[in-house]
Design an enzyme around this catalytic site. Structure first.
Site, mmCIF file in Angstrom:
data_model
loop_
_atom_site.group_PDB
_atom_site.id
_atom_site.type_symbol
_atom_site.label_atom_id
_atom_site.label_comp_id
_atom_site.label_asym_id
_atom_site.label_seq_id
_atom_site.Cartn_x
_atom_site.Cartn_y
_atom_site.Cartn_z
ATOM 1 N N LYS A 33 8.316 21.599 13.301
ATOM 2 C CA LYS A 33 6.854 21.596 13.371
ATOM 3 C C LYS A 33 6.341 20.172 13.179
ATOM 4 C CE LYS A 33 6.188 22.586 8.441
ATOM 5 N NZ LYS A 33 5.514 23.448 7.447
ATOM 6 N N TYR A 250 -6.834 -8.743 1.994
ATOM 7 C CA TYR A 250 -8.057 -8.073 1.564
ATOM 8 C C TYR A 250 -8.078 -7.884 0.048
ATOM 9 C CZ TYR A 250 -9.397 -6.847 6.353
ATOM 10 O OH TYR A 250 -9.778 -6.892 7.667
#
Length: 353
Positions: A33, A250
């Site tokens: 899946k 950042y």
């Protein structure tokens, strides 16, 4: 071409499936899946087709993709059907749906089916997510049998804490499952990856190995001989000298405590590498250990090259895989290997084996 790649080792996938089947002893559904946990469902199913007893997916569209690719083995739909219209295709393609709530029984009772369905009846033994509880299990089984529209009924459950061998929750779930299904005939399916490896009492007719197929060990200690299937790599695309006291990236999360040589790598959170990965997260550069420094950006991240004078533009950087355990990266980032693997995108997938 951007150097970000996911190398998928299909020999490792087959090794892990064989290990699961050997440890469990019964038949094993290869759980593919979510695009085989990010590895490519069709390619993985095709690689296992010669030896897998069957496959498991979440829903109909995932199963139809496998059938269209020539996969003929048993396919179980772990979420079952979402509406009655899907039952026609389920029958036409020989799929085995899970039944986990009463509305799905009603769909089967009211459907005009070309032939009986083999179904998997889900027992809620304590995870409390889906399935029938206690006496409702027997009632559901009787309704399905009385409908005249089902063939074999496999009884299944799912464990919430099988990856925690020190707690008793799995033993309690086993006892609750046995009580709820006592006297009901049919095959049983209990063991997920962690139960395959750590709970022999859960070994029954069908196992459902998922994460272990892809080489991420769900059990503490990671001593089960699994081989990583995905190696996530990229390359250094620029090099910068960072002075002592200079910030990087950042938020200036990282500040150089001494002069540093920094490599800029073409990999970011838009590719699936976790933004939450802290400074010091391990990487391997040209076969040598190093670490992440600075906050992960959307398309790029930065690694320490200070002690790797031979590394430079074009150097290969492994983010996880053969040399960097994905569980270690996941733990540092406050997540799990399942999520990291499922999130990989925008990179070139290369298959071998």
């Amino acid at each position: 071409m951007r150097p970000a790649t996911a190398l998928i080792d299909l020999d490792a996938l087959r090794h892990n499936y064989r290990l699961a089947r050997s440890r469990h002893g019964g038949r094993a559904l290869a759980v593919v899946k979510a695009n085989a946990y990010g590895h490519g469902a069709v390619r993985c199913a095709q690689a296992l087709a010669a030896e897998a007893d069957g496959f498991a997916v979440a829903f109909l569209d995932e199963a139809l993709e496998l059938r269209a690719a020539g996969i003929t083995q048993t396919i179980v739909l772990l979420e079952g059907v979402f509406d009655a219209a899907e039952l026609e295709q389920v029958v036409a393609h020989g799929l085995w749906p899970v039944v986990h709530h009463a509305a799905q029984i009603e769909m089967i009772e009211q459907a005009a089916l070309a032939r009986p369905l083999d179904i998997w009846l889900k027992v809620n033994s304590g995870m409390n997510r889906a399935g029938f509880v206690g006496d409702a299990v027997g009632s559901a089984w009787q309704r399905l049998r009385a409908s005249g529209k089902v063939g074999e009924i496999t009884l299944m459950t799912h464990f919430a804490r099988a990856d925690e061998p020190q707690v008793i929750a799995t033993a309690e779930q086993l006892a609750d499952f046995d009580t709820a299904t006592r006297g009901l005939p049919g095959p049983r399916s209990l063991a997920n990856s962690a139960a395959v490896l750590g709970w022999p009492d859960a070994h029954a007719d069908w196992a459902r190995p998922g994460i272990l197929l892809y080489g991420a060990d769900p059990m503490p200690g990671e001593g089960n001989g699994l081989q990583p299937v995905m190696t996530l790599e990229s390359g250094v695309i620029a090099v910068r000298d960072l002075a002592a006291g200079a910030p990087l990236g950042y938020g200036a999360r990282y500040v150089a405590e001494r002069p540093r040589r920094i490599g800029l790598v073409a990999m970011g959170y838009a590719d699936g590498y976790p933004r939450s990965a802290p400074d010091g997260t391990p990487v391997v550069v040209d076969g040598q250990p190093s670490m992440l420094v600075g906050r992960v950006s959307m398309d790029m991240l930065t690694v320490d090259l200070t002690d790797l004078p031979q590394a430079g533009i074009g150097s290969r950087v492994e983010l996880w895989g053969r040399q960097v355990p994905i569980n270690q990266v996941a733990a540092g980032a406050g997540t799990i290997a399942y999520e990291l693997l499922c999130n990989v995108k925008r990179v070139v997938f290369r298959y071998r084996g």
